[in-house]
Design a protein around this motif. Structure first.
Motif, PDB file in Angstrom:
ATOM      1  N   ASN A  12      46.260  34.898  28.092  1.00 30.06           N
ATOM      2  CA  ASN A  12      46.956  34.539  27.023  1.00 30.06           C
ATOM      3  C   ASN A  12      46.323  34.737  25.943  1.00 30.06           C
ATOM      4  O   ASN A  12      45.049  34.674  25.579  1.00 30.06           O
ATOM      5  N   SER A  15      43.380  31.994  24.090  1.00 28.78           N
ATOM      6  CA  SER A  15      42.925  31.020  25.146  1.00 28.78           C
ATOM      7  C   SER A  15      41.337  30.893  25.260  1.00 28.78           C
ATOM      8  O   SER A  15      40.965  30.173  26.171  1.00 28.78           O
ATOM      9  N   THR A  18      37.616  35.691  23.958  1.00 35.64           N
ATOM     10  CA  THR A  18      36.233  36.128  23.385  1.00 35.64           C
ATOM     11  C   THR A  18      35.258  35.167  23.235  1.00 35.64           C
ATOM     12  O   THR A  18      33.976  35.394  23.175  1.00 35.64           O
ATOM     13  N   VAL A  31      36.000  35.460  16.718  1.00 38.02           N
ATOM     14  CA  VAL A  31      36.893  34.428  17.453  1.00 38.02           C
ATOM     15  C   VAL A  31      37.663  33.651  16.573  1.00 38.02           C
ATOM     16  O   VAL A  31      37.102  33.568  15.521  1.00 38.02           O
ATOM     17  N   ASN A  33      41.117  30.870  15.549  1.00 30.84           N
ATOM     18  CA  ASN A  33      42.168  30.108  16.156  1.00 30.84           C
ATOM     19  C   ASN A  33      43.709  30.691  15.785  1.00 30.84           C
ATOM     20  O   ASN A  33      44.398  29.996  15.376  1.00 30.84           O
ATOM     21  N   GLY A  60      44.501  39.622  24.264  1.00 34.74           N
ATOM     22  CA  GLY A  60      45.527  38.464  24.981  1.00 34.74           C
ATOM     23  C   GLY A  60      46.870  39.254  25.437  1.00 34.74           C
ATOM     24  O   GLY A  60      47.261  39.967  24.584  1.00 34.74           O
ATOM     25  N   ASN A 117      40.072  27.073  30.959  1.00 39.83           N
ATOM     26  CA  ASN A 117      39.399  26.726  29.590  1.00 39.83           C
ATOM     27  C   ASN A 117      40.087  25.633  28.687  1.00 39.83           C
ATOM     28  O   ASN A 117      41.030  25.080  29.355  1.00 39.83           O
ATOM     29  N   SER A 119      39.414  22.757  28.801  1.00 40.98           N
ATOM     30  CA  SER A 119      39.468  21.563  29.722  1.00 40.98           C
ATOM     31  C   SER A 119      39.264  20.225  28.839  1.00 40.98           C
ATOM     32  O   SER A 119      39.703  19.130  29.264  1.00 40.98           O
ATOM     33  N   ASP A 120      38.591  20.395  27.780  1.00 41.69           N
ATOM     34  CA  ASP A 120      38.133  19.227  27.180  1.00 41.69           C
ATOM     35  C   ASP A 120      39.718  18.740  26.413  1.00 41.69           C
ATOM     36  O   ASP A 120      39.789  17.579  26.267  1.00 41.69           O
ATOM     37  N   MET A 121      40.326  19.913  25.874  1.00 40.55           N
ATOM     38  CA  MET A 121      41.591  19.439  25.198  1.00 40.55           C
ATOM     39  C   MET A 121      42.642  18.768  26.229  1.00 40.55           C
ATOM     40  O   MET A 121      43.469  18.142  26.094  1.00 40.55           O
ATOM     41  N   THR A 145      36.209  25.365  32.178  1.00 45.25           N
ATOM     42  CA  THR A 145      35.280  25.800  31.145  1.00 45.25           C
ATOM     43  C   THR A 145      35.485  25.207  30.016  1.00 45.25           C
ATOM     44  O   THR A 145      36.849  24.622  29.681  1.00 45.25           O
ATOM     45  N   GLY A 147      34.750  26.484  26.726  1.00 46.85           N
ATOM     46  CA  GLY A 147      34.268  27.896  25.992  1.00 46.85           C
ATOM     47  C   GLY A 147      33.516  27.499  24.613  1.00 46.85           C
ATOM     48  O   GLY A 147      32.269  28.127  24.509  1.00 46.85           O
ATOM     49  N   ASN A 148      34.010  26.841  23.736  1.00 46.12           N
ATOM     50  CA  ASN A 148      33.472  26.754  22.487  1.00 46.12           C
ATOM     51  C   ASN A 148      31.990  25.706  22.539  1.00 46.12           C
ATOM     52  O   ASN A 148      31.254  25.774  21.630  1.00 46.12           O
ATOM     53  N   ARG A 505      42.103  22.333  15.698  1.00 42.50           N
ATOM     54  CA  ARG A 505      40.794  21.791  16.547  1.00 42.50           C
ATOM     55  C   ARG A 505      39.614  21.434  15.419  1.00 42.50           C
ATOM     56  O   ARG A 505      39.971  22.007  14.361  1.00 42.50           O
TER      57      ARG A 505
HETATM   58  N1  LIG Z   1      38.613  22.834  22.128  1.00 45.07           N
HETATM   59  C1  LIG Z   1      38.200  24.049  22.807  1.00 45.07           C
HETATM   60  N2  LIG Z   1      38.272  24.836  21.911  1.00 45.07           N
HETATM   61  C2  LIG Z   1      38.100  26.444  22.436  1.00 45.07           C
HETATM   62  C3  LIG Z   1      37.554  26.260  23.964  1.00 45.07           C
HETATM   63  N3  LIG Z   1      37.461  27.586  24.062  1.00 45.07           N
HETATM   64  C4  LIG Z   1      37.642  28.403  22.898  1.00 45.07           C
HETATM   65  N4  LIG Z   1      38.202  27.542  21.844  1.00 45.07           N
HETATM   66  C5  LIG Z   1      38.844  27.554  20.585  1.00 45.07           C
HETATM   67  O1  LIG Z   1      39.803  28.503  20.782  1.00 45.07           O
HETATM   68  C6  LIG Z   1      39.882  29.443  19.720  1.00 45.07           C
HETATM   69  C7  LIG Z   1      40.478  30.705  20.299  1.00 45.07           C
HETATM   70  O2  LIG Z   1      39.252  31.348  20.855  1.00 45.07           O
HETATM   71  P1  LIG Z   1      39.446  33.089  20.899  1.00 45.07           P
HETATM   72  O3  LIG Z   1      37.981  33.348  21.771  1.00 45.07           O
HETATM   73  O4  LIG Z   1      39.347  33.900  19.760  1.00 45.07           O
HETATM   74  O5  LIG Z   1      40.448  33.495  21.953  1.00 45.07           O
HETATM   75  P2  LIG Z   1      41.018  34.631  22.402  1.00 45.07           P
HETATM   76  O6  LIG Z   1      41.568  34.411  23.880  1.00 45.07           O
HETATM   77  O7  LIG Z   1      39.868  35.922  22.521  1.00 45.07           O
HETATM   78  O8  LIG Z   1      42.212  35.266  21.592  1.00 45.07           O
HETATM   79  P3  LIG Z   1      42.867  36.564  21.296  1.00 45.07           P
HETATM   80  O9  LIG Z   1      41.747  37.560  21.054  1.00 45.07           O
HETATM   81  O10 LIG Z   1      43.591  36.321  20.144  1.00 45.07           O
HETATM   82  O11 LIG Z   1      43.672  36.831  22.486  1.00 45.07           O
HETATM   83  C8  LIG Z   1      38.740  29.505  19.064  1.00 45.07           C
HETATM   84  O12 LIG Z   1      39.017  28.566  17.633  1.00 45.07           O
HETATM   85  C9  LIG Z   1      37.857  28.913  19.609  1.00 45.07           C
HETATM   86  O13 LIG Z   1      36.662  28.250  19.019  1.00 45.07           O
HETATM   87  C10 LIG Z   1      37.453  25.201  24.634  1.00 45.07           C
HETATM   88  O14 LIG Z   1      37.079  25.109  25.870  1.00 45.07           O
HETATM   89  N5  LIG Z   1      37.729  23.921  23.937  1.00 45.07           N
END
Ligand SMILES: Nc1nc2c(ncn2[C@@H]2O[C@H](COP(=O)(O)OP(=O)(O)OP(=O)(O)O)[C@@H](O)[C@H]2O)c(=O)[nH]1
Ligand SMILES: [Mg+2]
Length: 719
Positions: A12, A15, A18, A31, A33, A60, A117, A119-121, A145, A147-148, A505
């Motif tokens: 989605n 999520s 990237t 990347v 939000n 997405g 992903n 998973s912290d939230m 995971t 990701g951030n 976030r």
């Molecule tokens: N808290 C938290 N935030 C995350 C995590 N992974 C990614 N983020 C944040 O989520 C937001 C979206 O991340 P992107 O990687 O741009 O998401 P995407 O799926 O590529 O989004 P689109 O390209 O719009 O489809 C960013 O602000 C990241 O920093 C995670 O595991 N935990």
């Protein structure tokens, strides 16, 4: 054994695809939000053990029945290019909704890995999952995971390699067994079976897709696949089945199908997911109650933007001063390589052209960095999505929806990606309207112009407010022009849309710094390439052909005459300097640029501009920063003495604040740069729209600036 596999990252919007893509491949894709950041597929490579992986980051998508241009990119890749493994990246804190795509991927029968992903939230919200159970239902490995923070990446790679069936030992080890099949209920299943049989008989699409899957998709009214299937019998049967389902179930097959999938998900979650704490009103909700408030929302947004601009100036001023001093010093040092009073062309090229032009642009790097730092923070916290939500209400009134505001927000950075981001708009009319007005969102390349002009003409206390006013004018003009377009050339209904709010976030320091640096680096790179090239070209245009020998000798004679005069030393020096300046000025007027500028003067006059501003404006069409570079060059060339005041002081001495404001207004509204026109041509697929944008914006800028200048002059404001 070495092997190569292709891995697609689907999921989605927003999520974290990237983010994970960047983690895995070391790339630095953007990347953000809010949904819809990635609109094109991006590829990267890495090696894990003996396996070489090609990772593809996709835009997405909520479902495999794509509607908008960027969803199609994802869908077509998954369906047509058949990657070895599909990783569905889910927002685990919002599992039910995210599983909808997973269900469809499961039905598609692709080798699937689910990355839970965020998973912290999820943990923070008190969710617990029975991973093993869910994994069994979906017939896919699941990895948790973050990701951030880079959590779970190794496990994810292991799962990918295992799923590809090419583990290090070479043993085929795919999957966790067969996934559960979704039953669509007796009524639909019967129709599905009939269509499935017909598909097999007609050998539709040469058996490229599983027949049952294709039957379900066709009943779901998947436009692309309907177009692709040729067999008239199949089409006839679909119509018949759809009519039958509608009659018996009272709804369209697609609704029933979606309902069954959600039913399946809801069942999975009942079984294998639970929430330990009941958080009804999360922190997010409480903050949202204030910042998206009907009354307070807009003032808060405007207030925040105001803060951003105030910051850009107050914090940016000292380092800007240092850079200015640095370039001034460099200019003097360089000039020192030649004997006093030398007329060397190379000296002029280096000191006036390169330092005066490129240096003048680089000086504003601190302001650029600060602006983008602030925007990155607002974006990463999730506030910008709220801004879009607030604007949504406003946008509805002008016949656009809030989704248009995301490209506009990106437009504060650069119009080129902003125009590409309009791909998230499903409706072509919405898309074109947004594309046309995006350049009115003041881009980063215009900031140096404001940063040059504002402190030159306005008192300290007005620096922040002035910048804010310019940006707000841009937004208002964009909104008004969009309305106008919707009422005229792009008349039509707009598509209903519900804006979604990503959770707030805490932005990571690294993430924010990367965003800031990406922008800053882009700016420097542009200064070192395009701006440098154009500066040299403009320098040549302001240098050649130079004064004729006859004229030069006239000035020389006048100088000799002054030298003979019987007056005080000081007066003599003054007279000589005046002669030098007059000579430079005459050379400038006679140069190619001078001639072009003068030819345009009748057009420029009503706006209060002289020929020097005129040539800078022409240069600005190549890239907006060139305006600053060209003003630097013209004023460096027109002055005899080397270590004179800054460009700003010179401007202050030459023009009125009213003219200063008019320059900013014209640069804000007028034709965007060449790159923007090119990308508009590509994305709208028509020269007509690109030229319409070019002409329309230029005309609007001209008319507005003339009105403002003439009114200001009549009322005696700022002259
Ligand atoms: N808290 C938290 N935030 C995350 C995590 N992974 C990614 N983020 C944040 O989520 C937001 C979206 O991340 P992107 O990687 O741009 O998401 P995407 O799926 O590529 O989004 P689109 O390209 O719009 O489809 C960013 O602000 C990241 O920093 C995670 O595991 N935990
Ligand atoms: Mg992305």
């Amino acid at each position: 054994m070495k092997s190569k596999i292709v891995v697609a990252l689907a999921g989605n919007p927003n999520s974290g695809k990237t983010t994970i893509f960047n983690n895995l491949t070391g790339a630095r894709q953007h990347v953000g939000n809010y949904p819809g950041v990635t609109v094109e597929r991006k590829e990267g490579f890495l090696r894990h053990g003996d396996t070489e992986l090609k990772i593809v980051d996709l835009p997405g998508t909520y479902s495999l029945t794509a509607y908008s241009a960027e969803e199609l990119v994802a869908r077509n890749f998954l369906l047509d290019e058949m990657p070895d493994v599909v990783v569905d990246i889910l927002d685990a804190s919002n599992l039910e909704r995210n599983l909808y795509l997973a269900v469809q991927l499961m039905e598609l029968g692709v080798p699937l890995v689910l990355a839970f992903n965020m998973s912290d939230m999820a943990r923070a919200r008190g969710y617990e999952f029975d991973i093993e159970k869910i994994s069994r239902y979906f017939g896919a490995r699941i990895v948790q995971t973050t990701g951030n923070k880079g959590g779970g990446m190794k496990e994810l790679l292991d799962a990918i390699v295992l799923t590809a069936g090419k583990s290090e030992s070479g043993v085929d080890n795919a999957g966790n067994g067969r996934p559960a099949a979704i039953s669509y209920g007796p009524e639909l299943e019967e129709e599905i079976a009939t269509i499935e049989a017909l598909i097999k008989m007609a050998n539709s699409l040469n058996g490229k897709y599983d027949a049952r899957w294709l039957a379900v998709k066709l009943l779901e009214n998947d436009r692309e696949l309907r177009k692709a299937v040729a067999s008239p019998e199949v089409h006839a049967q679909i119509e018949k089945s759809a009519a039958h389902v509608e009659k018996t179930l009272g709804e369209q097959p697609e609704t029933t199908i979606a309902g069954c999938r959600y039913g399946f998900i809801s069942g999975v979650c009942q079984e294998a997911a639970r929430s330990t704490i009941e958080i009804r009103h999360t922190m997010s909700d409480r903050v949202d109650a204030v910042v998206t408030n009907r009354v307070l929302g807009l003032p808060i947004f405007l207030g925040l933007m105001y803060l951003v601009f105030q910051l850009t100036f107050t914090l940016g001023d000292p380092p800007m001063g240092w850079l200015e001093a640095l370039f001034g010093w460099m200019g003097e040092q360089m000039a020192g390589w030649w004997p006093e009073g030398s007329e060397s062309l190379l000296k002029s090229l280096l000191v006036d052209g390169v330092i005066g032009g490129v240096g003048g642009v680089v000086v504003f790097l601190p302001n650029i960095l600060l602006l983008f730092l602030a925007i990155a923070i607002l974006e990463d916290t999730g506030y910008m999505a709220r801004a879009a939500f607030i604007m949504d209400r406003l946008m509805h009134k002008i016949g656009l929806h809030g989704k248009s505001f995301i490209p506009m927000l990106i437009g504060f950075g650069c119009s080129v990606p902003a125009i590409m981001a309009t791909r998230t708009l499903e409706n072509r009319r919405d898309r074109l309207t947004t594309m046309m007005v995006v350049p009115l969102m003041s881009c980063g390349a215009r900031l140096p112009i404001y940063a040059l002009i504002i402190p030159a003409f306005f008192p300290q206390a007005w620096h922040g407010p002035m910048l804010w006013i310019i940006y707000v004018i841009g937004v208002l003009l964009a909104v008004a022009s969009a309305k106008l377009l919707r009422l005229t050339v792009l008349k039509g209904e707009s598509v209903p849309f519900v804006m979604e709010l990503p959770p707030y976030r805490l932005p990571t320091l690294k993430g924010v710094l990367i965003h800031m640096w990406e922008r800053g680096w882009l700016y420097l790179k542009k200064a070192g390439t395009i701006i440098l090239g154009i500066s040299i070209l403009l320098w040549a245009m302001t240098t050649f052909p130079g004064l004729s020998a006859e004229e030069s000798s006239r000035y020389e004679k006048a100088r000799q005459a002054v030298a003979m005069e019987n007056i005080g030393e000081e007066e003599k020096a003054e007279k000589l300097a005046a002669l030098d300046n007059a000579e430079k000025e005459a050379a400038l007027r006679g140069s190619i640029a001078g001639n072009v500028g003068h030819a345009l003067e009748p057009l420029l006059k009503p706006m209060g501009f002289d020929w020097k501003i005129g040539t800078a404006l022409i240069g600005a069409f190549a890239a907006k920063e060139v305006f600053v570079a060209q003003m630097g060059i013209v004023y460096a060339m027109g002055e005899a003495d080397e270590e004179s005041e800054t460009l700003r002081d010179k401007l202050k001495g030459t023009y009125s604040p009213l003219v200063g404001f008019c320059i900013m207004l014209f640069c804000l509204v007028s034709a965007p740069c060449m790159a923007t026109i090119a990308v508009t041509r590509r994305e709208s697929n028509s020269w007509r729209w690109a030229l319409f944008q070019l002409g329309g914006l230029t005309l609007m800028a001209y008319v507005l600036t003339v009105i403002v200048f003439q009114t200001g002059r009549l009322l005696g404001i700022g002259i």
